[in-house]
Design a protein around this motif. Structure first.
Motif, short mmCIF file in Angstrom:
data_model
loop_
_atom_site.label_atom_id
_atom_site.label_comp_id
_atom_site.label_asym_id
_atom_site.label_seq_id
_atom_site.Cartn_x
_atom_site.Cartn_y
_atom_site.Cartn_z
N PRO A 128 0.82 -1.21 0.00
CA PRO A 128 0.00 0.00 0.00
C PRO A 128 0.86 1.26 0.00
O PRO A 128 1.82 1.38 0.75
CB PRO A 128 -0.80 -0.11 1.30
N ILE A 129 0.50 2.18 -0.87
CA ILE A 129 1.11 3.50 -0.92
C ILE A 129 0.09 4.52 -0.43
O ILE A 129 -1.10 4.44 -0.78
CB ILE A 129 1.56 3.86 -2.35
N VAL A 174 -6.27 0.21 7.30
CA VAL A 174 -4.82 0.12 7.08
C VAL A 174 -4.12 0.81 8.24
O VAL A 174 -4.42 1.97 8.57
CB VAL A 174 -4.43 0.79 5.75
N ALA A 175 -3.19 0.12 8.87
CA ALA A 175 -2.41 0.69 9.96
C ALA A 175 -1.19 1.43 9.41
O ALA A 175 -0.77 1.20 8.27
CB ALA A 175 -1.95 -0.41 10.92
N ALA A 190 -5.21 9.14 -1.04
CA ALA A 190 -5.58 7.79 -1.47
C ALA A 190 -4.63 6.76 -0.88
O ALA A 190 -3.47 7.06 -0.58
CB ALA A 190 -5.58 7.69 -2.99
N LEU A 191 -5.14 5.56 -0.73
CA LEU A 191 -4.34 4.38 -0.38
C LEU A 191 -4.53 3.37 -1.49
O LEU A 191 -5.66 3.05 -1.87
CB LEU A 191 -4.80 3.79 0.95
N ALA A 192 -3.42 2.87 -2.04
CA ALA A 192 -3.53 1.93 -3.15
C ALA A 192 -2.34 0.99 -3.19
O ALA A 192 -1.22 1.37 -2.86
CB ALA A 192 -3.62 2.70 -4.48
N THR A 193 -2.61 -0.25 -3.59
CA THR A 193 -1.54 -1.18 -3.92
C THR A 193 -1.20 -0.96 -5.39
O THR A 193 -1.77 -0.07 -6.04
CB THR A 193 -1.96 -2.63 -3.68
N LYS A 241 3.82 1.32 2.94
CA LYS A 241 5.18 1.00 2.49
C LYS A 241 5.88 2.18 1.82
O LYS A 241 7.10 2.13 1.62
CB LYS A 241 5.14 -0.19 1.53
N ALA A 242 5.13 3.22 1.44
CA ALA A 242 5.74 4.38 0.80
C ALA A 242 4.74 5.52 0.78
O ALA A 242 3.53 5.31 0.95
CB ALA A 242 6.19 4.06 -0.62
#
Length: 235
Positions: free
Chosen positions: A2-3, A52-53, A16-19, A58-59
């Motif tokens: 997840p970014i 999402v914690a 936004a949160l996205a893989t 991850k970035a």
């Protein structure tokens, strides 16, 4: 992976949160409230919505301009703080590139345009080639009348994106020809596009230093210009 992606380049506030292949959650809002009021509460709400914690992120990808000088500084300082505190990679994504990335239409020219004040726009040109976004002309400041005239002379349809496409919608309609104003759901910048392009940059090994990443202003701020005039400095 997840970014967390942020875009505060204009009055639009988007997070936004996205893989790399899934949009987990996005909040995009146009309002008179400032980014300093909205950004962190939206990030907290976004993470709660997506379950999402902080440790899962991850970035951080952030829109770095051109655009509103104040908005860019708020977004970038927030992104830097989060990346530093969480000890995760930071990647700066050009605003106009992210806008074009969110409109994957082959066979056309993509022309994102943002307000640069006094009748000027920030503009760059892009096209999709074999599934990859390619920059045709880099970001520059140009008067909107000159920009639209040049675009109307191109031999392909041109999709106009961004706040200036909305501001000058009637002018664009009058010119007609090959100029197309994008649909409302893609005309503004969105953090999901920043996330998508951010994933690609990270996959290419591109990351930016938290201490040294700066906004891409393209031109100097009005405050800088006025200060130089008052002090007899010409550039």
């Amino acid at each position: 992976m997840p970014i967390l992606a942020l875009d505060t380049a204009t009055l639009v506030s988007s997070v936004a949160l996205a893989t790399n292949d899934t949009l987990l959650a996005e909040i995009t809002l146009q309002t008179k409230k400032t980014h300093s009021e909205l950004l962190m509460p939206h990030i907290v709400k976004l993470m709660d919505m997506a379950e999402v914690a902080k440790s899962d992120i991850k970035a951080v990808a952030v829109s770095i301009g051109p655009g509103s000088f104040t908005g860019l500084r708020i977004g970038l300082s927030t992104a830097k703080t989060l990346a530093y505190a969480l000890n995760i990679p930071l990647v700066g994504v050009p605003t106009l590139s992210a806008m074009a990335y969110g409109c994957p239409v082959p066979g056309v020219i993509l022309a994102p345009m943002l307000d640069a004040q006094k009748g000027n726009v920030y503009q760059a040109l892009f096209e999709w080639q074999q599934g990859e976004l390619k920059e045709i002309e880099p970001a520059a400041v140009i008067h909107v009348d000159v920009a639209l005239e040049k675009l109307s002379q191109l031999d392909r349809p041109v999709i106009l994106l961004g706040e200036s496409a909305v501001m000058y919608k009637e002018k664009i309609k009058q010119i007609g020809k090959n100029l197309i104003v994008a649909a409302p759901h893609i005309i503004i910048q969105r953090a999901s596009s920043v996330a998508g392009l951010g994933h690609k940059l990270i996959a290419q090994g591109i990351q930016h230093d938290v201490m040294n990443l700066e906004p891409v202003y393209v031109r100097r701020s009005e405050a800088e210009v006025l200060w130089e005039r008052r002090h007899g400095i010409t550039v």
